[in-house]
Motif scaffolding. Sequence first.
Motif, PDB file in Angstrom:
ATOM      1  N   GLY A  64     -54.387 -29.575  66.126  1.00  0.00           N
ATOM      2  CA  GLY A  64     -54.526 -29.983  67.619  1.00  0.00           C
ATOM      3  C   GLY A  64     -53.105 -29.811  68.134  1.00  0.00           C
ATOM      4  O   GLY A  64     -53.028 -29.266  69.422  1.00  0.00           O
ATOM      5  N   VAL A  65     -52.089 -30.359  67.427  1.00  0.00           N
ATOM      6  CA  VAL A  65     -50.523 -29.943  67.945  1.00  0.00           C
ATOM      7  C   VAL A  65     -50.216 -28.747  68.013  1.00  0.00           C
ATOM      8  O   VAL A  65     -49.440 -28.339  68.945  1.00  0.00           O
ATOM      9  N   GLY A  70     -48.372 -24.822  75.505  1.00  0.00           N
ATOM     10  CA  GLY A  70     -47.022 -24.684  76.101  1.00  0.00           C
ATOM     11  C   GLY A  70     -46.361 -23.518  76.044  1.00  0.00           C
ATOM     12  O   GLY A  70     -45.669 -23.070  77.007  1.00  0.00           O
ATOM     13  N   PHE A  71     -46.361 -22.654  75.049  1.00  0.00           N
ATOM     14  CA  PHE A  71     -45.671 -21.282  75.227  1.00  0.00           C
ATOM     15  C   PHE A  71     -46.215 -20.445  76.042  1.00  0.00           C
ATOM     16  O   PHE A  71     -45.837 -19.560  76.870  1.00  0.00           O
ATOM     17  N   SER A  72     -47.501 -20.697  76.420  1.00  0.00           N
ATOM     18  CA  SER A  72     -48.350 -19.792  77.113  1.00  0.00           C
ATOM     19  C   SER A  72     -48.125 -19.986  78.772  1.00  0.00           C
ATOM     20  O   SER A  72     -48.101 -19.302  79.561  1.00  0.00           O
ATOM     21  N   LEU A  91     -41.371 -26.195  78.646  1.00  0.00           N
ATOM     22  CA  LEU A  91     -40.357 -26.494  77.809  1.00  0.00           C
ATOM     23  C   LEU A  91     -40.754 -27.991  77.470  1.00  0.00           C
ATOM     24  O   LEU A  91     -40.715 -28.284  75.917  1.00  0.00           O
ATOM     25  N   PRO A  92     -41.099 -28.751  78.044  1.00  0.00           N
ATOM     26  CA  PRO A  92     -41.330 -30.053  77.559  1.00  0.00           C
ATOM     27  C   PRO A  92     -42.723 -30.166  76.432  1.00  0.00           C
ATOM     28  O   PRO A  92     -42.463 -30.895  75.501  1.00  0.00           O
ATOM     29  N   ILE A  93     -43.688 -29.252  76.813  1.00  0.00           N
ATOM     30  CA  ILE A  93     -44.851 -29.277  75.586  1.00  0.00           C
ATOM     31  C   ILE A  93     -44.469 -28.623  74.601  1.00  0.00           C
ATOM     32  O   ILE A  93     -44.749 -29.042  73.589  1.00  0.00           O
ATOM     33  N   MET A  94     -43.565 -27.438  74.712  1.00  0.00           N
ATOM     34  CA  MET A  94     -43.292 -26.861  73.572  1.00  0.00           C
ATOM     35  C   MET A  94     -42.132 -27.729  72.658  1.00  0.00           C
ATOM     36  O   MET A  94     -42.520 -27.756  71.468  1.00  0.00           O
ATOM     37  N   ILE A  95     -41.214 -28.207  73.237  1.00  0.00           N
ATOM     38  CA  ILE A  95     -40.267 -29.031  72.578  1.00  0.00           C
ATOM     39  C   ILE A  95     -40.984 -30.331  71.871  1.00  0.00           C
ATOM     40  O   ILE A  95     -40.973 -30.617  70.598  1.00  0.00           O
ATOM     41  N   THR A 112     -43.362 -32.830  67.062  1.00  0.00           N
ATOM     42  CA  THR A 112     -44.298 -33.361  66.360  1.00  0.00           C
ATOM     43  C   THR A 112     -45.045 -32.600  65.280  1.00  0.00           C
ATOM     44  O   THR A 112     -45.390 -33.156  64.062  1.00  0.00           O
ATOM     45  N   ALA A 113     -45.103 -31.342  65.219  1.00  0.00           N
ATOM     46  CA  ALA A 113     -45.699 -30.457  64.140  1.00  0.00           C
ATOM     47  C   ALA A 113     -44.874 -30.487  62.897  1.00  0.00           C
ATOM     48  O   ALA A 113     -45.275 -30.798  61.849  1.00  0.00           O
TER      49      ALA A 113
END
Length: 76
Positions: A38-39, A46-48, A52-56, A61-62
């Motif tokens: 899920g992460v 986030g990349f799509s 930046l907040p979603i990606m980082i 977390t991953a």
Amino acid sequence: MVAATFTTGAFVPQVYKTWKEKSTKDISLVMYTILLLGVLMWLYYGFSLHSLPIMIANLVTAVLLIIMIILKLIHK
């Protein structure tokens, strides 16, 4: 960013405790694997969006989840 910090940071104590105690008997490998999938999907999202907040948050977390999965496999 604050929400991302809290949700991602929530995994740090568990990783630290597992690393320190080398005990994973109460940790579900299936749950952590599903959560990792899920992460990774959130990371792709986030990349799509070039967010930046979603990606980082999801990258960190991953990494924490991968560490937990590795510790689970090592300390069966």
